[in-house]
Design an enzyme around this catalytic site. Structure first.
Site, PDB file in Angstrom:
ATOM      1  N   CYS A   8     -17.019  -0.459 163.928  1.00 59.10           N
ATOM      2  CA  CYS A   8     -17.368   0.964 164.016  1.00 59.10           C
ATOM      3  C   CYS A   8     -16.227   1.684 164.710  1.00 59.10           C
ATOM      4  O   CYS A   8     -15.195   1.100 164.994  1.00 59.10           O
ATOM      5  CB  CYS A   8     -18.696   1.180 164.725  1.00 59.10           C
ATOM      6  SG  CYS A   8     -18.645   0.794 166.465  1.00 59.10           S
ATOM      7  N   SER A   9     -16.402   2.956 165.017  1.00 56.37           N
ATOM      8  CA  SER A   9     -15.234   3.739 165.415  1.00 56.37           C
ATOM      9  C   SER A   9     -14.734   3.392 166.815  1.00 56.37           C
ATOM     10  O   SER A   9     -13.560   3.218 167.026  1.00 56.37           O
ATOM     11  CB  SER A   9     -15.510   5.232 165.302  1.00 56.37           C
ATOM     12  OG  SER A   9     -16.499   5.608 166.217  1.00 56.37           O
TER      13      SER A   9
END
Lengths: 103, 901
Positions: A8-9
């Site tokens: 994820c980011s």
């Protein structure tokens, strides 16, 4: 041992999901290890990966990751949005396992 | 004797006959001065508690007994300036503290304090001692003809025995040459004063005897073991020694009152001018003729280096006068004029310093004249005399001055000339332009060493904490101030600061710092600094306080309107007085008052108080809640309404307004807080709502309602038709609905631009894919609500449903702001990302750094700004602070997940 990597980011949102997946795997007696890494750290963690799942918010990474990982025979996909949103560990684990099977 | 004393004295005489009291007119008639002036004096006396008033027409006055004896030792700006000490040049300036101390020494019960005068050669110690004696007579501490014995210890420096014998007396045979019994000066000074100059020359034996007298009140003459002599003498000792010298320490330890007289270089130019003037006038009087002096010569006298102080200044002036007089005689001039040639060489050099002091000189000698005239006729010396009337009535002073000049028989032109200088000088004193000039060495003569240290310490701290630079002026000012305030606090005198609340609010940082400083002072000096004094301290740290205090910027208006006879008034009274302003306005609405009348009243008030910054209406309930928006529409003045208001809320709003917050800043900060409270108190509802809106809320919106209902049958939702045109703004009503329900979408006949709620046009519903859009929205909503439920289980800090909805709104407004749309799958991820971000922040988890943040935020500066603005509400609501790294992550998620159109 199957290594599942969730991307994820900023590693913010996946950690809870990861721990749920690991719990489910343990209950089912599966030899699976799920880890979460942030987008920026993917480069440094490419060795021990058997399956890669992307959080829906980093779906834009899909082409790049596929290019990078599929030469190694690592399947890459996006986590099912609803499973992700509800942090359904079991469903996401299923998704990962099916990706390996399909291979 | 001043006028005011005359008035009082006359009053006491007259009231012997007029037992019922004396009127101002009676006094004015006898004294032959204006009645209004007499009234003014009487009022001053009344305020001082010296006379009482008998009310009636005319008002009668009676004296209050005990006044007469205390008139001289009054330390009052209006009266009591007729004593010898206060007539000294610089009495209100650099000699203020010495004089204050001197008075204390004289008046200290029961018999005053022995005093040690310190100061360089020529600063006027002898004169000061003599004036202390005069003051003692004036304040009836000693009798009129009490002795004042002056003795210079240096005179007998070769013969210590003789010196000691001179002071204390001697018994025959005490030493070789003591051939008879003799009384000492100390005995001769009984019931009066002895002034011992150059006290450091007193031999050890004499010192011992002196200290015995100081400690016990008696002494033994030299060589006399039997006779104890008791006397009642006040000692004033003086020395030029450095107070820190070893020799002097024995004296400073034993003599209770130490007064330091400043050297001339530490006195202000205006004081120096007064001295010069006094000396020239003295010469004029002596010669019996007017003395003229050119401007440059005066400047030289003001600026030359004068190491031997006032004494030297005086003799340097006498010298010039003598020379000028000689020339006047020999050349048979018409006038006695002092010009540069008459000045001693070292004095003449003074003018070379002009560049350094040009401004002050110009202020001081602000006149077109190149030659100044000092007139022998004027006695006591004219003009520029000490700041006699500095706190009194300026115009009275001028009038009286004029009167006395006329009485002296001066012609009109001379009077005008003098008045010119007079008025000028008075105004200058009023404006207080001239700073005192002290160098470090100079100031240590005036202010205690430990206070100087503390002042320096404080300013260092202040520089560190407040990040400001402070110059020497502040350092000196603070030192002076501390010296006086600490003394004041110790004496238990009240300190009042009328600006206290203003300072507290407008200089919060400085004030908080001053609180710390006060603690430091409390510990160091064992005092308790009152809060008013803290306010004064704070003023020192606001370097440009002088200007800011006057300036007034327009501020947001505040109206508190409440039902009930006095609810609003009392709230406003509390808030205004706590903040120390008169800014908030109260409007009470008694239950009998019709809303229509109240509306008019409110509207007019808004028009009246608006300063172009808008108005905040703080109301309780009912019709009042709508007034704000109605007035806004009718008048165009921006009005925001805060409902269900309590006193603390009024205080908070007022505080922010006074601090200069803008309308929205105040209201937003507020609404956030309030809405949290509201939502805690009333559980949120899950109902999904689609709003349909048309102008009337009747036709099209009802029609839309039925179309949507039939197409989305089976979905869990409510459809709410509303009217667009209403007293209350549409946005506000939608806000309110959104607070209560989960508003999924708005469908309307005109474009409605609400950041956080998807909008579908009525046209789309009727003819296009509107229903499809709604279905997608609902689908997504369902995912959202699942996320919410799931978060509910996993996050402890937050209400999962609430945060989900807040983030949903946030995402909408960011999309709006960036002008893009994010693919819906990614949104789900973004929701989780932000939800965990907030949770992490609340748990104190440090944010992950964003690679190349600086470059990224430069590249997307505008976009970063938009994210920051949008997230502000979340920050406020959840009490978090989102850093740039996190903003960058969020921005990246939006930019990379946008739908390609």
């Amino acid at each position: 041992m199957l290594n599942i990597v969730l991307v994820c980011s900023a590693g913010m949102s996946t950690s809870l999901l990861v721990s749920k997946m690991n719990k489910v795997a343990k209950e089912k007696g599966l030899d699976v290890n799920v880890i979460a890494i942030a987008e920026a750290d993917v480069k440094n963690n490419m060795d021990k990966v058997d399956v890669m799942l992307l959080g829906p918010q980093v779906r834009y990474l899909l082409p790049k990751m596929r290019e990078m990982m599929e030469v190694k025979g690592v399947p890459v996909d996006i986590v099912d949005t609803v499973s992700y949103g509800t942090m359904d560990g079991e469903k996401v684990l299923e998704q990962a396992l099916s990706m390996v099977k399909d291979k | 004797m001043g006028r005011i004393d005359e008035v009082l004295e006359l009053l006491t005489q007259l009231e012997k006959e007029k037992q019922e009291g004396v009127s101002a007119a009676d006094i004015a008639f006898i004294l032959g001065i204006d009645r209004s002036n007499v009234s003014r004096y009487l009022n001053i006396l009344y305020k001082k508690g010296k006379v009482e008033k008998v009310n009636g027409r005319p008002v009668l006055y009676k004296s209050i007994k005990g006044y007469i004896s205390s008139v001289c030792d009054e330390e009052d700006p209006y009266i009591g300036f007729n004593n010898s000490l206060d007539k000294l040049v610089g009495a209100r300036q650099s000699l203020a503290i010495p004089i204050q101390k001197a008075k204390a020494a004289i008046l200290y019960p029961p018999k005053g304090l022995h005093t040690l005068l310190l100061g360089e050669t020529g600063v006027g110690k002898s004169m000061f001692a003599k004036l202390m004696y005069q003051f003692a007579i004036e304040s009836k501490v000693v009798v009129e003809n009490a002795p004042f014995i002056r003795f210079n210890c240096a005179d007998y420096v070769d013969n210590p025995n003789l010196l000691t014998a001179q002071i204390f007396g001697v018994k025959k045979g005490a030493y070789t040459g003591a051939d008879r019994d003799r009384d000492g000066l100390l005995k001769k000074a009984d019931k009066g004063f002895i002034f011992l100059d150059e006290i450091h020359r007193l031999p050890p034996q004499g010192q011992e005897m002196l200290f015995t007298y100081i400690d016990n009140g008696f002494f033994r003459p030299l060589g006399d073991a039997e006779n104890l002599i008791r006397v009642d003498v006040r000692i004033i000792a003086a020395t030029t020694e450095d107070p820190k010298s070893h020799l002097l320490k024995t004296f400073t330890r034993r003599i209770p009152m130490i007064i330091t007289l400043p050297p001339i270089r530490d006195r202000s130019l205006s004081e120096r001018y007064s001295l010069i003037e006094t000396f020239i006038r003295e010469e004029s009087h002596r010669l019996g003729m007017s003395i003229y002096i050119n401007k440059n010569s005066i400047i030289s006298y003001l600026l030359y280096d004068c190491p031997n102080n006032i004494g030297q200044l005086k003799s340097d002036i006498q010298l010039a006068c003598a020379k000028a007089f000689l020339r006047y005689k020999s050349e048979q001039d018409d006038y006695l004029v002092i010009n540069q040639g008459d000045l001693p060489n070292h004095v003449r050099k003074g003018i070379l310093n002009i560049n350094q002091y040009r401004k002050e000189i110009e202020e001081l000698l602000n006149s077109t004249y190149d030659v100044f005239k000092f007139d022998q006729h004027e006695r006591p010396p004219l003009s520029l005399k000490e700041d006699e009337n500095i706190s009194g009535d300026f115009y009275t002073a001028i009038e009286e001055r004029l009167e006395s000049l006329k009485e002296a028989g001066m012609d009109e032109q001379a009077i005008n000339e003098i008045m010119n200088i007079d008025i000028e000088s008075h105004f200058r004193k009023y404006i207080g332009h001239i700073y005192r000039r002290f160098d470090r060495r100079g100031i240590s003569n005036v202010v205690n060493e430990d206070i100087l240290q503390v002042a320096e310490e404080i300013l260092l701290l202040a520089q560190k904490h407040l990040g400001k630079e402070f110059d020497e002026k502040i350092y000196f000012g603070l030192s002076f101030h501390l010296e006086r305030s600490i003394e004041r606090i110790r004496r238990g005198e009240k300190i009042y600061n009328p600006k206290l609340n203003f300072i507290r609010i407008n200089y919060e940082e400085e004030f908080l710092f001053a609180v710390k400083i006060a603690k430091l002072l409390d510990n160091k000096f064992n005092i308790e600094t009152p809060v008013d004094e803290i306010g004064y301290l704070a003023m020192f740290f606001t370097t440009d306080s002088n200007n800011k205090f006057i300036e007034r910027k327009p501020k947001v208006g505040v109206i508190v309107a409440m039902h009930g006879r006095s609810t609003a008034s009392s709230m406003v009274e509390v808030a205004n007085s706590l903040i120390g302003v008169e800014h908030a306005v109260a409007l009470d609405m008694p239950l009998s008052m019709k809303p229509k009348n109240m509306y008019e009243l409110t509207k007019n008030k808004v028009l009246e108080i608006d300063e172009g910054k808008g108005v905040i209406m703080m109301v309780d309930m009912g019709s009042l809640t709508n007034f704000g928006d109605m007035i806004w529409e009718e008048t165009g003045i921006e009005v925001r309404t805060i409902e269900k208001v309590s006193t603390p809320m009024v205080i908070e709003v007022l505080r922010k307004v006074i601090l200069g917050y803008e309308l929205d800043e105040v209201v937003n900060s507020f609404v956030g807080k309030v809405s949290i409270k509201d939502e805690v108190s009333k559980p949120m509802r899950d109902e999904n709502v689609i709003i349909t809106a048309c102008f009337t809320g009747d036709g099209a919106s009802k029609k839309l309602e039925s179309i949507i209902r039939s197409n989305l049958d089976g979905e869990n939702l409510e459809i709410v038709p509303i009217n667009i045109i209403d007293e209350e703004r549409l946005e506000k009503r939608i806000d309110r609905l959104a607070n209560k329900y989960n508003v999924m979408a708005i469908v309307a006949t005109v474009d409605i631009d609400i950041d956080y709620i998807p909008f579908v046009t009525a046209m789309d519903i009727l003819q296009g894919d509107g229903i499809e859009k709604l279905k997608k929205i609902i689908e997504q909503e369902n995912i959202y609500s699942k996320i919410g439920e799931s978060l509910q289980e996993h996050i402890t800090n937050l209400d999962g449903k609430e945060i989900t909805r807040d983030i949903k709104y946030l995402i909408r407004s960011i999309e709006k702001g960036l002008g893009l749309e994010v693919v819906s799958d990614a949104k789900i991820g973004i929701v989780l990302h932000i939800a965990f971000l907030i949770d992490n922040l609340l748990n104190g988890v440090l944010p992950r750094r964003f690679d190349n943040l600086e470059a990224y935020s430069n590249l997307y500066a505008k976009e970063m700004g938009i994210i920051r603005r949008c997230i502000l509400l979340m920050e406020k609501k959840y009490g978090i602070s989102v850093e740039d790294d996190e903003l960058a992550y969020i921005l990246k998620l939006f930019l990379l997940n946008q739908k390609l159109v």
